[in-house]
Design a protein around this motif. Structure first.
Motif, PDB file in Angstrom:
ATOM      1  N   ALA A   7      10.281  47.811  27.595  1.00 28.87           N
ATOM      2  CA  ALA A   7      11.687  47.827  26.748  1.00 28.87           C
ATOM      3  C   ALA A   7      12.698  48.818  26.990  1.00 28.87           C
ATOM      4  CB  ALA A   7      11.110  47.858  25.284  1.00 28.87           C
ATOM      5  N   THR A   8      12.193  49.837  27.589  1.00 33.73           N
ATOM      6  CA  THR A   8      13.032  51.084  27.721  1.00 33.73           C
ATOM      7  C   THR A   8      13.174  51.437  29.448  1.00 33.73           C
ATOM      8  OG1 THR A   8      11.434  52.606  27.564  1.00 33.73           O
ATOM      9  CG2 THR A   8      12.629  51.858  25.752  1.00 33.73           C
ATOM     10  N   GLY A   9      12.078  51.011  30.092  1.00 36.23           N
ATOM     11  CA  GLY A   9      11.878  51.201  31.579  1.00 36.23           C
ATOM     12  C   GLY A   9      11.468  52.627  31.767  1.00 36.23           C
ATOM     13  N   LYS A  10      11.044  53.553  31.006  1.00 35.30           N
ATOM     14  CA  LYS A  10      10.642  54.661  30.833  1.00 35.30           C
ATOM     15  C   LYS A  10       9.229  54.900  31.554  1.00 35.30           C
ATOM     16  CE  LYS A  10      12.609  56.899  26.535  1.00 35.30           C
ATOM     17  NZ  LYS A  10      12.200  57.667  25.526  1.00 35.30           N
ATOM     18  N   PHE A  11       9.065  55.905  32.472  1.00 34.11           N
ATOM     19  CA  PHE A  11       7.910  56.216  33.094  1.00 34.11           C
ATOM     20  C   PHE A  11       7.105  57.288  32.408  1.00 34.11           C
ATOM     21  CE2 PHE A  11       5.299  58.952  36.095  1.00 34.11           C
ATOM     22  CZ  PHE A  11       4.931  57.829  37.132  1.00 34.11           C
ATOM     23  N   CYS A  12       6.004  56.832  31.759  1.00 30.77           N
ATOM     24  CA  CYS A  12       5.481  57.834  30.606  1.00 30.77           C
ATOM     25  C   CYS A  12       3.993  58.288  31.243  1.00 30.77           C
ATOM     26  CB  CYS A  12       5.328  57.048  29.329  1.00 30.77           C
ATOM     27  SG  CYS A  12       6.780  56.377  28.579  1.00 30.77           S
ATOM     28  N   PRO A  13       3.852  59.298  31.749  1.00 28.64           N
ATOM     29  CA  PRO A  13       2.626  59.950  32.636  1.00 28.64           C
ATOM     30  C   PRO A  13       1.877  60.327  31.300  1.00 28.64           C
ATOM     31  CG  PRO A  13       4.387  61.518  33.048  1.00 28.64           C
ATOM     32  CD  PRO A  13       4.957  60.389  32.287  1.00 28.64           C
ATOM     33  N   LEU A  14       0.404  60.183  31.155  1.00 28.23           N
ATOM     34  CA  LEU A  14      -0.449  60.779  30.208  1.00 28.23           C
ATOM     35  C   LEU A  14      -1.157  62.051  31.140  1.00 28.23           C
ATOM     36  CD1 LEU A  14      -1.965  61.212  27.692  1.00 28.23           C
ATOM     37  CD2 LEU A  14      -3.541  59.155  28.516  1.00 28.23           C
ATOM     38  N   ILE A  15      -1.058  63.166  30.714  1.00 31.24           N
ATOM     39  CA  ILE A  15      -1.571  64.274  31.192  1.00 31.24           C
ATOM     40  C   ILE A  15      -2.844  64.655  30.551  1.00 31.24           C
ATOM     41  CG2 ILE A  15      -1.177  66.420  32.365  1.00 31.24           C
ATOM     42  CD1 ILE A  15       0.928  64.360  33.579  1.00 31.24           C
ATOM     43  N   PHE A  16      -3.706  64.715  31.046  1.00 33.99           N
ATOM     44  CA  PHE A  16      -5.147  64.989  30.065  1.00 33.99           C
ATOM     45  C   PHE A  16      -5.837  66.200  30.945  1.00 33.99           C
ATOM     46  CE2 PHE A  16      -9.832  65.141  29.972  1.00 33.99           C
ATOM     47  CZ  PHE A  16      -9.976  64.770  28.781  1.00 33.99           C
ATOM     48  N   GLY A  17      -6.318  67.257  30.050  1.00 32.93           N
ATOM     49  CA  GLY A  17      -6.839  68.267  30.420  1.00 32.93           C
ATOM     50  C   GLY A  17      -6.563  69.612  29.508  1.00 32.93           C
ATOM     51  N   GLU A  18      -6.955  70.697  30.472  1.00 30.13           N
ATOM     52  CA  GLU A  18      -6.851  71.996  29.586  1.00 30.13           C
ATOM     53  C   GLU A  18      -5.505  72.626  29.720  1.00 30.13           C
ATOM     54  OE1 GLU A  18      -7.401  72.599  34.182  1.00 30.13           O
ATOM     55  OE2 GLU A  18      -8.266  71.393  32.951  1.00 30.13           O
TER      56      GLU A  18
END
Length: 303
Positions: A7-18
């Motif tokens: 819908a928005t074309g956003k690039f949404c990275p999920l960053i996992f960790g400390e």
């Protein structure tokens, strides 16, 4: 959870960790941790990363959340832990080389997968970034593998071999068939003790583990990126005065991810990543709390 936000074309990275505090020999204490650093930089570049971590129900955790909010970062995915403290690392400097004394049994070792899934519900995720330190514990490692199973986007794995918190078979399991793997030259030597050359070994390592893109940072010698049967090389960018190399690799990773969001060529991403990593080395600490610093890079890169 979708691969991208159509819908928005956003690039949404999920960053996992400390999330943890780096404690320097002079008593300075700075917020860090590779995932935190990467998420911070991505926000500085104008992206909206989702940082999934866990901090203690302590003053250190509250301060971390306050700093994230002041930078405009999403904090709803940060879990609070009543039983374990916010992460901490003592940094030592010996003959110009950093060593890390990483405390055990920290809040980020207990990232809960049920809470993680609930917080990610209906959130678009374009890419999953994670390192290897948060995978040292059973609970956070279970959560990580669960996320890797249910997310459809590519993985960007940032190897950080911090003794005694890693096992070679676990690292091999994490990187197998990954879209992106980043490590430094010393770590490549550690994982491939029969290293013969800096060009042939990455090709074989990537092929053996079915890695689509393998990025090897080499400090003053630049970086190499293996993609398929092609090798892209990048010279190191000159730095006026090196103050602190902590976080240089995280800066490199952040720009490579930013380049994916901008659909840059691999060579362009490498060049800009080297520029930004060199700039971080001229400052104390791994992050910069100054928006102008990031804006100047964005303007330069988009010219």
């Amino acid at each position: 959870m979708a691969k991208q936000d159509h819908a928005t074309g956003k690039f949404c990275p999920l960053i996992f960790g400390e999330i943890l505090y780096d404690n320097y020999p002079d008593g300075t204490r700075m917020l860090g941790g590779a995932p935190f650093n990467v998420a911070w930089h991505l926000r500085g570049f104008g992206l909206e990363p989702l940082l999934l971590s866990r901090v203690g129900q302590d003053d250190a955790g509250t301060t971390a959340l306050d700093l994230m909010r002041s930078w405009g970062m999403e904090t709803s995915l940060i879990q609070r832990d009543l039983a374990h403290p916010t992460g901490s690392v003592n940094i030592k400097l010996d003959n110009g080389q950093h060593s890390f004394d990483i405390a055990s049994d920290q809040a980020y070792d207990y990232i809960d997968y049920t809470a993680a899934v609930d917080s990610l519900r209906n959130r678009p995720v374009s890419l999953l970034y994670h390192g290897t330190l948060a995978a040292r514990s059973t609970m956070s490692c279970t959560t990580l593998h669960f996320l890797r199973d249910i997310l459809t986007g590519p993985c960007f794995i940032d190897i950080n071999l911090r003794s005694p918190w890693w096992q070679i078979n676990e690292v091999h399991g994490l990187i197998h068939e990954a879209a992106w793997v980043k490590l430094n030259e010393d770590e490549l030597h550690t994982l491939t003790p029969d290293l013969t050359s800096i060009t042939s070994t990455p090709l074989k390592f990537a092929a053996d583990h079915h890695i689509k893109h393998l990025l090897v940072t080499r400090g003053a010698d630049g970086a190499i990126l293996v993609g398929g049967n092609e090798i892209h090389e990048c010279a190191a960018q000159p730095a006026e005065r090196i103050v602190d190399t902590v976080g240089a690799g995280d800066a490199f990773s952040a720009v490579m991810i930013y380049g994916l969001s901008r659909q840059w060529t691999l060579q362009r991403s490498l060049r800009h990543a080297a520029e930004f990593a060199a700039a971080i080395c001229t400052l104390r600490g791994a992050i910069v709390n100054n928006r102008t610093f990031y804006e100047e890079f964005i303007n330069h890169w988009e010219d």
